[in-house]
Enzyme design. Structure first.
Site, PDB file in Angstrom:
ATOM      1  N   ARG A 135     -55.704  93.060  19.681  1.00 55.87           N
ATOM      2  CA  ARG A 135     -55.481  92.003  20.284  1.00 55.87           C
ATOM      3  C   ARG A 135     -56.828  91.275  21.931  1.00 55.87           C
ATOM      4  NH1 ARG A 135     -48.533  92.396  22.447  1.00 55.87           N
ATOM      5  NH2 ARG A 135     -48.659  90.626  20.778  1.00 55.87           N
ATOM      6  N   THR A 247     -39.087  91.848  30.843  1.00 54.93           N
ATOM      7  CA  THR A 247     -37.342  91.578  31.503  1.00 54.93           C
ATOM      8  C   THR A 247     -36.663  92.889  31.354  1.00 54.93           C
ATOM      9  OG1 THR A 247     -37.945  89.223  29.920  1.00 54.93           O
ATOM     10  CG2 THR A 247     -35.296  90.629  30.166  1.00 54.93           C
ATOM     11  N   LEU A 383     -27.375  72.922  22.460  1.00 52.23           N
ATOM     12  CA  LEU A 383     -26.341  72.938  21.506  1.00 52.23           C
ATOM     13  C   LEU A 383     -26.304  73.113  19.975  1.00 52.23           C
ATOM     14  CD1 LEU A 383     -24.835  71.268  24.180  1.00 52.23           C
ATOM     15  CD2 LEU A 383     -24.129  72.960  23.773  1.00 52.23           C
ATOM     16  N   GLN A 384     -27.964  73.151  20.159  1.00 50.56           N
ATOM     17  CA  GLN A 384     -27.876  72.857  18.074  1.00 50.56           C
ATOM     18  C   GLN A 384     -27.458  73.981  17.589  1.00 50.56           C
ATOM     19  OE1 GLN A 384     -30.127  70.136  16.838  1.00 50.56           O
ATOM     20  NE2 GLN A 384     -28.837  71.434  14.832  1.00 50.56           N
ATOM     21  N   VAL A 387     -29.180  78.310  12.045  1.00 47.90           N
ATOM     22  CA  VAL A 387     -28.109  80.200  11.400  1.00 47.90           C
ATOM     23  C   VAL A 387     -27.845  81.275  12.406  1.00 47.90           C
ATOM     24  CG1 VAL A 387     -29.286  79.950   8.573  1.00 47.90           C
ATOM     25  CG2 VAL A 387     -31.009  80.190  10.456  1.00 47.90           C
ATOM     26  N   CYS A 393     -35.918  88.601  22.299  1.00 48.47           N
ATOM     27  CA  CYS A 393     -35.511  87.635  23.695  1.00 48.47           C
ATOM     28  C   CYS A 393     -34.258  88.103  23.818  1.00 48.47           C
ATOM     29  CB  CYS A 393     -35.933  87.197  24.231  1.00 48.47           C
ATOM     30  SG  CYS A 393     -37.958  87.499  25.021  1.00 48.47           S
ATOM     31  N   PHE A 394     -33.749  87.153  23.180  1.00 48.92           N
ATOM     32  CA  PHE A 394     -31.936  86.655  23.520  1.00 48.92           C
ATOM     33  C   PHE A 394     -31.238  88.538  22.776  1.00 48.92           C
ATOM     34  CE2 PHE A 394     -31.864  82.454  23.081  1.00 48.92           C
ATOM     35  CZ  PHE A 394     -32.647  81.772  24.264  1.00 48.92           C
TER      36      PHE A 394
END
Ligand SMILES: NC(=O)c1ccc[n+]([C@@H]2O[C@H](COP(=O)([O-])OP(=O)(O)OC[C@H]3O[C@@H](n4cnc5c(N)ncnc54)[C@H](O)[C@@H]3O)[C@@H](O)[C@H]2O)c1
Ligand SMILES: O=c1ccn([C@@H]2O[C@H](COP(=O)(O)OP(=O)(O)O[C@H]3O[C@H](CO)[C@@H](O)[C@H](O)[C@H]3O)[C@@H](O)[C@H]2O)c(=O)[nH]1
Length: 663
Positions: A135, A247, A383-384, A387, A393-394
């Site tokens: 990396r 996080t 608001l899209q 799928v 992350c989420f």
């Protein structure tokens, strides 16, 4: 993610985070103190100064440095800890002069964030260190490990320095001399050396969800933070400011303090929380123009001074009003809640999309989003329907937040957050089920084309992509072939994700990774669009999509006062570049000719021979051609509502979008 595990195994495990337990009574101690007033109910948490944020973690021991300020008198808090009285008018907030910054972790966050900080602070040396040699080598080459619009230029400017140049443009009243810039961004594996020299250390290592043992499938694995902190503790200079950029579970700053104290009991360190809010695909834009910079610190004199020092670094390009300072744990918690609430909006619209499809009345989820987004209280973003949300992350951060709620025995709260993930899984399973159903309940002998593998457009990141879940579901139907193409992802990354997805050998053999949309769509029975790349919209759809970089930018005239300054900032130089592009009518990346030539790659460079170009160079899908090469009845399952349904129907396709009428 195994949703069954989330649903059935309530991960209430007292004292999981030692650092958390030290500040809160453990779940068990809570339960056992039911009768003690003010200690047993959730309300008692509100009464807890730690939870309110006034009793932020103990400060570092007073610095032994002669010039360090005396701590203010301490007040005793409910849990017996002492906390300094804050907010006194003589609170010194003199920023410490920062000359050297170290980033530990050169990943998606560490690399771009370090580059942008170095870019705007040419007088600060920024060392970015990582254990991963490959990396680091990529960061030092012209093939950066991360594909983000505008990143290479920022990296080249700071890493390689620039040439001096004279700018003469018709709109300027006189020529502007731009001095050569010295390099101030270094990527290396010299972790210890970089830590030893730093005034500020950003910890940017990965914090995935644990996959084994206690809290598997829901708790954050902070072992990389622990390990990085140990190296910091052993090697950092006294007074170095440690910044949590990763996080993390709420309470991690306390864990970091504990590790620091254990290894260096006599030394003073401040730990700040400074979560990152960039989204992949727009990382440089987000870093250049952040909605906010959040800094959490202990509400003590040394804590506030450390926060002020960090603030000064960001102030090089971020307006002061956008830099928000709070207490450490509010900051840690705010990051998790921000991601959870963004994901919640998507799940809400995906739930609506299922209703639109089942209603069978023609209600269209995109119309609903449009109508909702016009309400200024709701706003148009996130608001899209599609799928589902993917990415690294989420899901992890929602699990992290829900886990914290369970640990606190707030089961209803945990369930509330987990509902967001249930809808997400439901949505992607629903999509795969509908594809099979429309193809007469069987994929045997059929070829399925998958357009898009990255978890979103504009990035080469394949981690936890929705595509991999859907491909897995489709592969269970034993199709003849699943052909995959993504204009931004490396073949090896796609292969890696697929090989780790738990497919059987027989299923794996049916998967083919292609280098273009023609090869992907050839002889297929269905095309599944899974990432919202503009290339998939097609060249039939009126005007071809604009390639980014060619848009005529509005030139910020206030920034154009560059020539009135002896040494223009990079922000002002960017305004000059915009002006030059406008005058040259060209999207050229380096219109002022400041960049130094890139060092040529060594003979036989793997990345050169692979020909990984920029997604911007990838060819737009020609749906007329696709129609000619597909098997009847030419299904297009548009998982991102990116194609123009009417135009494709006119070309003879059967099109199904998300939340658009009956399936
Ligand atoms: N990816 C995003 O868009 C994003 C945005 C905001 C926040 N975050 C958070 O930032 C953190 C990092 O995410 P990422 O996507 O950059 O992860 P990543 O996996 O891309 O990068 C982490 C890097 O840290 C290195 N590393 C691990 N331990 C190390 C050690 N002890 N010393 C030196 N290097 C070490 C790894 O080799 C790796 O290169 C996570 O907590 C993530 O949740 C990510
Ligand atoms: O209206 C929308 C918006 C997004 N998505 C999907 O949601 C996922 C995540 O997208 P996005 O949030 O744009 O990208 P990330 O890089 O995951 O960024 C999120 O996660 C980061 C890591 O914590 C945060 O820093 C960012 O603020 C937060 O937006 C992707 O699969 C998107 O396709 C939708 O389905 N509908």
């Amino acid at each position: 993610m195994d949703m069954r595990r989330v649903e059935t195994s309530r991960p209430v495990l007292p004292n999981l985070h030692g650092h958390l337990a030290r500040s809160f009574p453990s779940s068990q101690s809570l339960a056992s103190s039911q009768n003690s007033p003010g200690a047993s109910t959730p309300n008692s948490w509100a009464a807890n100064p730690w939870a309110r944020g006034t009793g932020t973690p103990e400060t570092s021991p007073p610095s032994t440095r002669a010039h360090s300020p005396e701590l203010k008198p301490k007040a005793t808090t409910e849990d017996g800890n002492t906390s300094p009285v804050v907010g006194s008018p003589d609170t010194p907030q003199i920023p410490k002069a920062v000359k050297n910054i170290c980033f530990v972790g050169a990943g998606f966050v560490g690399g771009p964030t370090a580059a942008v900080i170095a870019y705007h602070n040419p007088e600060i040396l920024v060392n970015v260190v990582d254990l991963n040699e490959q990396r680091v080598a990529a960061w030092n080459s012209c093939h950066l490990p991360i594909h983000e619009n505008g990143l290479l230029k920022v990296v080249r400017t700071a890493r390689d320095g620039t040439l001096g140049t004279t700018v003469t443009l018709p709109d300027l009243d006189r020529a502007i001399e731009l001095d050569a810039r010295q390099p101030n961004l270094v990527f290396s594996t010299k972790v210890v050396e970089a830590i030893e020299e730093a005034d500020i250390i950003f910890i940017c290592v990965n914090t995935p969800t644990k996959t084994y043992g206690l809290g598997a499938g829901s708790m954050a694995d902070v072992s990389a933070i622990e390990s990085a902190t140990r190296t910091v503790a052993k090697n950092a200079r006294e007074g170095t400011i440690i910044v949590e950029k990763s996080t993390v579970p709420c309470g991690t700053a306390r864990m970091i303090q504990d590790i620091l104290r254990y290894h260096r009991p006599e030394t003073s360190f401040e730990v700040l929380s400074n979560p990152e809010f960039l989204a992949e695909g727009t990382a440089v834009e987000n870093l250049m123009h952040p909605d906010r910079i959040l800094i959490g610190s202990a509400q003590t004199l040394p804590g506030l001074r450390a926060a002020a020092a960090l603030k000064a670094v960001y102030a090089a390009w971020v307006p002061a009003a956008r830099i928000v300072t709070v207490n450490t744990f509010s900051s840690e918690l705010a990051k998790l809640v921000a991601n959870t609430m963004l994901a919640q909006r998507i799940s809400s619209m995906n739930a609506v999309s299922a209703m639109c499809e089942e209603l069978g009345l023609g209600a269209d989820v995109d119309d609903v989003s449009l109508a909702l987004g016009k309400d200024s209280r709701i706003g148009p973003k996130f608001l899209q329907a599609g799928v589902g949300f993917g990415g690294s992350c989420f899901e992890k951060d929602i699990l992290n937040l829900a886990y914290l709620a369970s640990e606190l025995r707030l089961d209803a709260v945990a369930e509330y957050w987990l509902g967001i993930l249930r809808i997400n899984e439901y949505q992607r399973q629903r999509y795969a089920r509908n594809v099979v159903r429309e193809l007469n309940g069987s994929l045997r002998g059929k070829k399925i084309a998958v357009l898009g593998f990255a978890f979103k457009d504009g990035t080469n990141d394949t981690r936890n992509s929705i595509a991999v879940h859907i491909i897995k579901d489709l592969a269970e139907e034993m199709p003849r072939e699943i052909a995959i193409f993504d204009p931004g992802c490396a073949r090896a990354d796609i292969l890696d994700e697929i090989q780790n997805s738990g497919l059987t050998q027989s299923q794996l053999e049916r998967i083919k990774i292609c280098t273009g949309w023609r090869e992907t769509a050839q002889d297929s029975s269905a095309v599944c669009v899974l990432t919202q790349w503009k290339h998939f919209r097609g060249c039939q759809m009126g005007r071809p999509p604009k390639l980014s970089g060619t848009e005529t930018k509005l030139v910020d005239l206030s920034l154009l006062q560059a020539h009135q300054h002896d040494s223009p900032t990079e922000m002002r130089i960017r305004a000059l570049e915009d002006l030059a592009r406008r005058e040259q009518q060209s999207p050229i990346e380096d219109p002022l000719g400041r960049l130094k030539p890139l060092t040529p790659c060594p003979e036989g460079c793997k990345d050169c021979t692979l020909g990984i170009g920029s997604p911007e160079e990838a060819e737009t899908v020609d749906w007329v051609e696709v129609a000619q090469m597909m098997q009847e009845p030419r299904w297009v399952f548009d998982g991102r509502n990116v194609v123009n349904t009417l135009e494709l129907q006119a070309l003879g396709f059967r099109v199904r979008g998300i939340g658009k009428g009956p399936w």
